[in-house]
Design an enzyme around this catalytic site. Structure first.
Site, PDB file in Angstrom:
ATOM      1  N   ASN A  63     -12.259  11.010  -2.268  1.00  0.00           N
ATOM      2  CA  ASN A  63     -12.848   9.880  -3.300  1.00  0.00           C
ATOM      3  C   ASN A  63     -13.080   8.455  -3.080  1.00  0.00           C
ATOM      4  OD1 ASN A  63     -12.837  12.176  -5.289  1.00  0.00           O
ATOM      5  ND2 ASN A  63     -10.411  12.060  -5.519  1.00  0.00           N
ATOM      6  N   CYS A  87       0.475   3.458   3.133  1.00  0.00           N
ATOM      7  CA  CYS A  87       1.210   2.726   4.390  1.00  0.00           C
ATOM      8  C   CYS A  87       2.636   2.916   4.199  1.00  0.00           C
ATOM      9  CB  CYS A  87       0.819   1.450   4.457  1.00  0.00           C
ATOM     10  SG  CYS A  87      -1.017   1.041   5.014  1.00  0.00           S
ATOM     11  N   HIS A 133      -8.009   8.621   2.483  1.00  0.00           N
ATOM     12  CA  HIS A 133      -7.274   9.718   2.537  1.00  0.00           C
ATOM     13  C   HIS A 133      -8.443  10.870   2.228  1.00  0.00           C
ATOM     14  CE1 HIS A 133      -6.829   8.328  -1.905  1.00  0.00           C
ATOM     15  NE2 HIS A 133      -6.914   9.573  -2.010  1.00  0.00           N
ATOM     16  N   HIS A 178      -6.212   3.773  -0.095  1.00  0.00           N
ATOM     17  CA  HIS A 178      -5.898   3.446   1.419  1.00  0.00           C
ATOM     18  C   HIS A 178      -6.898   5.100   1.692  1.00  0.00           C
ATOM     19  CE1 HIS A 178      -3.114   3.603   5.155  1.00  0.00           C
ATOM     20  NE2 HIS A 178      -4.096   4.846   5.263  1.00  0.00           N
ATOM     21  N   CYS A 220       0.953  -1.267  -0.111  1.00  0.00           N
ATOM     22  CA  CYS A 220      -0.079   0.018   0.054  1.00  0.00           C
ATOM     23  C   CYS A 220       1.005   1.315   0.082  1.00  0.00           C
ATOM     24  CB  CYS A 220      -0.828  -0.044   1.188  1.00  0.00           C
ATOM     25  SG  CYS A 220      -1.835   1.753   1.244  1.00  0.00           S
ATOM     26  N   HIS A 264      -8.488  14.879   1.024  1.00  0.00           N
ATOM     27  CA  HIS A 264      -7.693  15.908   0.278  1.00  0.00           C
ATOM     28  C   HIS A 264      -7.974  17.149   0.997  1.00  0.00           C
ATOM     29  CE1 HIS A 264      -6.711  13.734  -3.639  1.00  0.00           C
ATOM     30  NE2 HIS A 264      -7.696  12.993  -3.107  1.00  0.00           N
ATOM     31  N   HIS A 316      -4.629   1.129   8.122  1.00  0.00           N
ATOM     32  CA  HIS A 316      -5.171   0.777   6.787  1.00  0.00           C
ATOM     33  C   HIS A 316      -6.523   0.570   6.738  1.00  0.00           C
ATOM     34  CE1 HIS A 316      -4.634   0.242   2.359  1.00  0.00           C
ATOM     35  NE2 HIS A 316      -5.723  -0.741   2.651  1.00  0.00           N
ATOM     36  N   ASP A 345       0.374  16.399  -1.357  1.00  0.00           N
ATOM     37  CA  ASP A 345       0.125  15.913  -2.534  1.00  0.00           C
ATOM     38  C   ASP A 345       1.296  15.901  -3.554  1.00  0.00           C
ATOM     39  OD1 ASP A 345      -2.705  14.414  -3.877  1.00  0.00           O
ATOM     40  OD2 ASP A 345      -1.167  14.950  -5.338  1.00  0.00           O
TER      41      ASP A 345
HETATM   42  P1  AMP Z   1      -7.090   9.924  -5.227  1.00  0.00           P
HETATM   43  O1  AMP Z   1      -7.184   9.879  -6.683  1.00  0.00           O
HETATM   44  O2  AMP Z   1      -8.496  10.488  -4.535  1.00  0.00           O
HETATM   45  O3  AMP Z   1      -6.982   8.322  -4.555  1.00  0.00           O
HETATM   46  O4  AMP Z   1      -5.895  10.687  -4.519  1.00  0.00           O
HETATM   47  C1  AMP Z   1      -4.702  10.043  -4.487  1.00  0.00           C
HETATM   48  C2  AMP Z   1      -3.589  11.081  -4.569  1.00  0.00           C
HETATM   49  O5  AMP Z   1      -2.496  10.760  -4.087  1.00  0.00           O
HETATM   50  C3  AMP Z   1      -3.357  11.959  -6.027  1.00  0.00           C
HETATM   51  O6  AMP Z   1      -3.859  13.332  -5.651  1.00  0.00           O
HETATM   52  C4  AMP Z   1      -1.863  11.811  -6.171  1.00  0.00           C
HETATM   53  O7  AMP Z   1      -1.300  12.881  -6.574  1.00  0.00           O
HETATM   54  C5  AMP Z   1      -1.452  11.549  -4.885  1.00  0.00           C
HETATM   55  N1  AMP Z   1      -0.203  10.871  -4.609  1.00  0.00           N
HETATM   56  C6  AMP Z   1       0.218   9.658  -5.072  1.00  0.00           C
HETATM   57  N2  AMP Z   1       1.275   9.363  -4.941  1.00  0.00           N
HETATM   58  C7  AMP Z   1       1.783  10.170  -4.255  1.00  0.00           C
HETATM   59  C8  AMP Z   1       3.050  10.291  -3.367  1.00  0.00           C
HETATM   60  N3  AMP Z   1       4.073   9.532  -3.403  1.00  0.00           N
HETATM   61  N4  AMP Z   1       3.295  10.970  -2.613  1.00  0.00           N
HETATM   62  C9  AMP Z   1       2.264  12.355  -2.304  1.00  0.00           C
HETATM   63  N5  AMP Z   1       1.011  11.997  -3.127  1.00  0.00           N
HETATM   64  C10 AMP Z   1       0.952  10.966  -4.063  1.00  0.00           C
END
Ligand code: AMP
Length: 114
Positions: A87, A7, A100, A98, A4, A102, A46, A30
């Site tokens: 989302n 994680c 989250h 996982h 993950c 925003h 998780h 992000d």
């Molecule tokens: P979602 O599309 O709502 O699942 O959001 C996932 C978010 O994770 C996206 O906005 C990505 O830009 C962000 N993301 C993906 N990989 C990383 C990373 N390594 N560090 C920080 N953000 C990330």
């Protein structure tokens, strides 16, 4: 959880721009910001998405929302306004499974939510 991404960010095996951490939550920038301020807040345990909220202890869910508010405060966007988005699933384009949140702000956001 193994394999993950978030994680791995929480346990430090993948680097991130950490903004805040406490016992239950972790917040980091992000990697592809969609607003001037764009921070992700995640529970340390998780959980795949908001669809599984029934399986998450109340104190963890509450801690996530409090961390969003704390991040908004420390980022200086608390009084100007900010948006919290989570989302869940394919129609919402969730890309990391996982839970989250925003935290978006630092600029005037669009009225469109869809
Ligand atoms: P979602 O599309 O709502 O699942 O959001 C996932 C978010 O994770 C996206 O906005 C990505 O830009 C962000 N993301 C993906 N990989 C990383 C990373 N390594 N560090 C920080 N953000 C990330």
């Amino acid at each position: 959880m193994e394999n993950c991404l978030f994680c791995s960010i929480i346990n430090g095996s993948i680097p991130s721009a950490k903004v805040y951490e406490d016992e239950k939550t972790f917040a980091f920038r992000d990697i592809h910001p969609m607003a001037k301020t764009h921070v992700l807040v995640v529970p340390k345990t998780h959980v795949s998405s908001a669809a599984d909220a029934a399986d998450v202890p109340d104190d963890v869910l509450a801690a996530c929302l409090r961390t969003c508010a704390k991040v908004a405060e420390t980022e200086g966007i608390s009084s100007s306004g900010f948006r919290i988005v989570s989302n869940s699933g394919p129609d919402a384009c969730q890309s990391v499974p996982h839970l989250h949140f925003h935290v978006l702000g630092g600029q005037k956001l669009t009225e469109s939510m869809a």
